[in-house]
Design a protein around this motif. Structure first.
Motif, PDB file in Angstrom:
ATOM      1  N   MET A 125       0.862  -1.288   0.032  1.00  0.00           N
ATOM      2  CA  MET A 125      -0.096   0.053  -0.054  1.00  0.00           C
ATOM      3  C   MET A 125       0.727   1.296  -0.075  1.00  0.00           C
ATOM      4  SD  MET A 125      -3.290  -0.828   0.104  1.00  0.00           S
ATOM      5  CE  MET A 125      -4.124   0.233   0.634  1.00  0.00           C
ATOM      6  N   TYR A 126       0.205   2.291  -0.606  1.00  0.00           N
ATOM      7  CA  TYR A 126       1.244   3.760  -0.592  1.00  0.00           C
ATOM      8  C   TYR A 126       0.177   4.710  -0.273  1.00  0.00           C
ATOM      9  CZ  TYR A 126       3.782   1.058  -4.336  1.00  0.00           C
ATOM     10  OH  TYR A 126       4.725   0.110  -4.783  1.00  0.00           O
ATOM     11  N   LEU A 127       1.069   5.570   0.552  1.00  0.00           N
ATOM     12  CA  LEU A 127       0.134   6.806   0.932  1.00  0.00           C
ATOM     13  C   LEU A 127       0.553   7.950   0.133  1.00  0.00           C
ATOM     14  CD1 LEU A 127      -2.032   8.071   2.918  1.00  0.00           C
ATOM     15  CD2 LEU A 127       0.089   8.652   4.325  1.00  0.00           C
ATOM     16  N   LEU A 128      -0.019   8.679  -0.604  1.00  0.00           N
ATOM     17  CA  LEU A 128       0.447   9.760  -1.415  1.00  0.00           C
ATOM     18  C   LEU A 128      -0.374  10.972  -0.773  1.00  0.00           C
ATOM     19  CD1 LEU A 128      -0.315   8.665  -5.021  1.00  0.00           C
ATOM     20  CD2 LEU A 128       1.713   8.512  -3.555  1.00  0.00           C
ATOM     21  N   ILE A 129       0.513  12.237  -0.493  1.00  0.00           N
ATOM     22  CA  ILE A 129       0.374  13.399  -0.046  1.00  0.00           C
ATOM     23  C   ILE A 129       0.275  14.273  -1.032  1.00  0.00           C
ATOM     24  CG2 ILE A 129       0.435  15.038   1.885  1.00  0.00           C
ATOM     25  CD1 ILE A 129       0.333  12.838   3.579  1.00  0.00           C
ATOM     26  N   ASP A 130      -0.710  15.069  -1.326  1.00  0.00           N
ATOM     27  CA  ASP A 130      -0.360  16.232  -2.256  1.00  0.00           C
ATOM     28  C   ASP A 130      -0.102  17.553  -1.624  1.00  0.00           C
ATOM     29  OD1 ASP A 130      -2.778  17.498  -1.657  1.00  0.00           O
ATOM     30  OD2 ASP A 130      -4.093  16.509  -3.017  1.00  0.00           O
ATOM     31  N   GLU A 131       0.334  18.576  -2.288  1.00  0.00           N
ATOM     32  CA  GLU A 131       0.758  19.875  -1.787  1.00  0.00           C
ATOM     33  C   GLU A 131      -0.297  20.693  -1.164  1.00  0.00           C
ATOM     34  OE1 GLU A 131       4.201  21.317  -3.838  1.00  0.00           O
ATOM     35  OE2 GLU A 131       4.885  19.583  -2.487  1.00  0.00           O
ATOM     36  N   LYS A 132      -1.488  20.175  -1.519  1.00  0.00           N
ATOM     37  CA  LYS A 132      -2.708  20.885  -0.971  1.00  0.00           C
ATOM     38  C   LYS A 132      -3.231  20.109   0.274  1.00  0.00           C
ATOM     39  CE  LYS A 132      -3.856  23.369  -4.845  1.00  0.00           C
ATOM     40  NZ  LYS A 132      -3.291  24.692  -4.635  1.00  0.00           N
ATOM     41  N   GLU A 133      -2.514  19.206   1.049  1.00  0.00           N
ATOM     42  CA  GLU A 133      -2.783  18.389   2.021  1.00  0.00           C
ATOM     43  C   GLU A 133      -3.778  17.650   2.113  1.00  0.00           C
ATOM     44  OE1 GLU A 133      -3.121  21.376   5.187  1.00  0.00           O
ATOM     45  OE2 GLU A 133      -1.329  22.191   4.714  1.00  0.00           O
ATOM     46  N   GLY A 134      -4.082  17.057   0.805  1.00  0.00           N
ATOM     47  CA  GLY A 134      -4.932  15.740   0.374  1.00  0.00           C
ATOM     48  C   GLY A 134      -4.101  14.613   0.554  1.00  0.00           C
ATOM     49  N   SER A 135      -4.638  13.539   0.830  1.00  0.00           N
ATOM     50  CA  SER A 135      -4.041  12.318   0.783  1.00  0.00           C
ATOM     51  C   SER A 135      -4.735  11.038   0.442  1.00  0.00           C
ATOM     52  CB  SER A 135      -3.771  11.986   2.333  1.00  0.00           C
ATOM     53  OG  SER A 135      -4.524  11.663   3.115  1.00  0.00           O
ATOM     54  N   TYR A 136      -4.247  10.192  -0.302  1.00  0.00           N
ATOM     55  CA  TYR A 136      -4.873   9.053  -0.867  1.00  0.00           C
ATOM     56  C   TYR A 136      -3.932   7.702  -0.447  1.00  0.00           C
ATOM     57  CZ  TYR A 136      -5.474  13.156  -3.933  1.00  0.00           C
ATOM     58  OH  TYR A 136      -5.771  14.349  -4.508  1.00  0.00           O
ATOM     59  N   LEU A 137      -4.792   6.744  -0.085  1.00  0.00           N
ATOM     60  CA  LEU A 137      -4.463   5.573   0.366  1.00  0.00           C
ATOM     61  C   LEU A 137      -4.575   4.565  -0.981  1.00  0.00           C
ATOM     62  CD1 LEU A 137      -2.949   3.999   2.881  1.00  0.00           C
ATOM     63  CD2 LEU A 137      -5.166   3.647   3.729  1.00  0.00           C
ATOM     64  N   ILE A 138      -3.521   4.039  -1.351  1.00  0.00           N
ATOM     65  CA  ILE A 138      -3.789   2.962  -2.693  1.00  0.00           C
ATOM     66  C   ILE A 138      -2.905   1.867  -2.762  1.00  0.00           C
ATOM     67  CG2 ILE A 138      -4.827   4.954  -4.287  1.00  0.00           C
ATOM     68  CD1 ILE A 138      -2.068   5.311  -5.323  1.00  0.00           C
ATOM     69  N   LYS A 139      -3.384   0.825  -3.501  1.00  0.00           N
ATOM     70  CA  LYS A 139      -2.692  -0.422  -3.514  1.00  0.00           C
ATOM     71  C   LYS A 139      -1.417  -0.170  -4.606  1.00  0.00           C
ATOM     72  CE  LYS A 139      -5.822  -4.034  -2.487  1.00  0.00           C
ATOM     73  NZ  LYS A 139      -7.032  -4.770  -3.233  1.00  0.00           N
ATOM     74  N   GLY A 140      -1.782   0.660  -5.561  1.00  0.00           N
ATOM     75  CA  GLY A 140      -0.965   0.839  -6.549  1.00  0.00           C
ATOM     76  C   GLY A 140      -0.961  -0.240  -7.512  1.00  0.00           C
ATOM     77  N   ASN A 141      -2.229  -0.793  -7.754  1.00  0.00           N
ATOM     78  CA  ASN A 141      -2.249  -1.869  -8.890  1.00  0.00           C
ATOM     79  C   ASN A 141      -3.369  -0.891 -10.190  1.00  0.00           C
ATOM     80  OD1 ASN A 141      -4.689  -1.592  -7.277  1.00  0.00           O
ATOM     81  ND2 ASN A 141      -5.243  -3.537  -7.458  1.00  0.00           N
ATOM     82  N   LEU A 142      -3.808   0.133  -9.631  1.00  0.00           N
ATOM     83  CA  LEU A 142      -4.644   0.865 -10.676  1.00  0.00           C
ATOM     84  C   LEU A 142      -4.092   2.216 -10.799  1.00  0.00           C
ATOM     85  CD1 LEU A 142      -8.089  -0.342  -9.819  1.00  0.00           C
ATOM     86  CD2 LEU A 142      -6.849  -1.090 -11.918  1.00  0.00           C
ATOM     87  N   ASP A 143      -4.128   2.819 -12.164  1.00  0.00           N
ATOM     88  CA  ASP A 143      -3.843   4.367 -12.192  1.00  0.00           C
ATOM     89  C   ASP A 143      -4.740   5.014 -11.168  1.00  0.00           C
ATOM     90  OD1 ASP A 143      -1.775   3.666 -13.930  1.00  0.00           O
ATOM     91  OD2 ASP A 143      -2.915   4.681 -15.562  1.00  0.00           O
ATOM     92  N   LEU A 144      -4.432   6.148 -10.728  1.00  0.00           N
ATOM     93  CA  LEU A 144      -5.278   6.960  -9.544  1.00  0.00           C
ATOM     94  C   LEU A 144      -5.413   8.109 -10.347  1.00  0.00           C
ATOM     95  CD1 LEU A 144      -6.087   7.630  -6.784  1.00  0.00           C
ATOM     96  CD2 LEU A 144      -3.804   8.583  -6.301  1.00  0.00           C
ATOM     97  N   HIS A 145      -6.787   8.564 -10.433  1.00  0.00           N
ATOM     98  CA  HIS A 145      -7.529   9.747 -11.179  1.00  0.00           C
ATOM     99  C   HIS A 145      -7.522  10.754  -9.936  1.00  0.00           C
ATOM    100  CE1 HIS A 145      -8.212   8.001 -15.149  1.00  0.00           C
ATOM    101  NE2 HIS A 145      -7.834   6.956 -14.309  1.00  0.00           N
ATOM    102  N   THR A 146      -6.945  11.856  -9.930  1.00  0.00           N
ATOM    103  CA  THR A 146      -7.300  12.947  -8.796  1.00  0.00           C
ATOM    104  C   THR A 146      -7.580  14.111  -9.498  1.00  0.00           C
ATOM    105  OG1 THR A 146      -5.222  13.956  -8.992  1.00  0.00           O
ATOM    106  CG2 THR A 146      -5.008  11.743  -7.672  1.00  0.00           C
ATOM    107  N   ARG A 147      -8.075  14.988  -8.713  1.00  0.00           N
ATOM    108  CA  ARG A 147      -8.324  16.465  -9.429  1.00  0.00           C
ATOM    109  C   ARG A 147      -7.178  17.047  -9.969  1.00  0.00           C
ATOM    110  NH1 ARG A 147     -10.076  19.591  -3.785  1.00  0.00           N
ATOM    111  NH2 ARG A 147     -10.676  21.014  -5.386  1.00  0.00           N
ATOM    112  N   TYR A 148      -5.890  16.654  -9.453  1.00  0.00           N
ATOM    113  CA  TYR A 148      -4.817  17.291 -10.148  1.00  0.00           C
ATOM    114  C   TYR A 148      -4.249  16.358 -11.183  1.00  0.00           C
ATOM    115  CZ  TYR A 148      -5.616  19.745  -5.765  1.00  0.00           C
ATOM    116  OH  TYR A 148      -6.239  20.424  -4.719  1.00  0.00           O
TER     117      TYR A 148
END
Ligand code: SAH
Length: 239
Positions: free
Chosen positions: A1-24
């Motif tokens: 699992m991966y935790l991605l933190i964006d520069e606006k302080e949003g965070s995403y917890l993902i497996k990394g098996n699919l592309d992640l669609h974010t508003r950025y």
């Protein structure tokens, strides 16, 4: 699992098996699996995300919530007042979404935590939360704790259910002398009724209120979570 933190302080917890669609923009999973904690990854629009290893608090924040669960401040209070540690023997009821069980299982690990639930739909939500967080040291029992507690020699019993006083006689048998019964109740009437039933225990009831500050304006936020619940911490001193 991966935790991605964006520069606006949003965070995403993902497996990394699919592309992640974010508003950025989109994060490519192929690129992500090459990354290590501390690296950065850019979306297709060039927006920066920091790659971290998730911890138990990240899993709790992103867990699916069925019934109302305890908050982190209340989890912290329970640990602070009971001294629960790696190896402590804990029974929890009801499981609900499993948030308190997750928090405590992380502390008692490698000891197993047992949690009781009567509703299958909530048990399913909790099991999925445990799986997603990779937690292996929780045993979920479909059992009414008002009927009894199978485990003995416990350091801690945590309750988050409507009639905690119905568990006191079972707790007296299942706790070690010096062990704790902790109950979380939204209403003071429940707490008072529990208090009146605590023969053999030394107890105190606490309401934990925290206030977050906006450090840009250096003021407390005008909206706050004013009340969550009362926590009664009762220590067994005589059986
Ligand atoms: N502490 C949990 C939330 C618990 S909500 C969390 O952090 O997520 C209360 C739960 O207690 C509900 O799921 C309800 O079904 C369960 N419950 C109520 N009475 C019970 C009983 N007698 N034995 C076991 N579980 C019970």
């Amino acid at each position: 699992m991966y935790l991605l933190i964006d520069e606006k302080e949003g965070s995403y917890l993902i497996k990394g098996n699919l592309d992640l669609h974010t508003r950025y923009g989109i994060i490519s999973c192929k690129e992500l699996v090459e990354k290590n904690p501390g690296d950065i990854i850019k979306s297709h629009t060039g927006f920066i995300f920091h790659v971290l290893n998730p911890n138990i608090v990240d899993y709790i924040k992103k867990a699916k919530k069925g019934p109302q669960s305890v908050t982190l401040k209340d989890c912290g209070l329970i640990v602070a007042h009971t001294g629960v540690h790696s190896g402590s023997r804990v029974v929890d009821a009801g499981t609900g979404s499993g948030i308190l069980a997750m928090f405590l299982s992380n502390i008692v690990n490698p000891e197993k935590l047992v949690t009781y639930e009567i509703r299958r739909d909530f048990a399913e939500i909790a099991k999925k939360n445990f799986e997603k967080a990779g937690i292996k040291n929780i045993e979920l029992k479909m059992k009414d704790i008002y009927v009894g507690i199978d485990e003995k020699n416990l350091d801690l019993i945590t309750l988050d259910l409507p009639e905690p006083w119905r568990v006191v006689k079972h707790a007296r048998k299942s706790l070690k002398i010096g062990g704790y019964l902790v109950s979380y109740s939204p209403s003071i009437e429940q707490s008072k009724r529990l208090f009146d039933s605590l023969e053999g225990f030394q107890s105190e009831t606490i309401e934990c209120v925290t206030r977050n500050w906006d450090m840009k304006t250096v003021r407390p936020y005008s909206r706050m979570l004013a009340h969550t619940g009362f926590i009664t911490i009762a220590r067994l001193i005589e059986r």
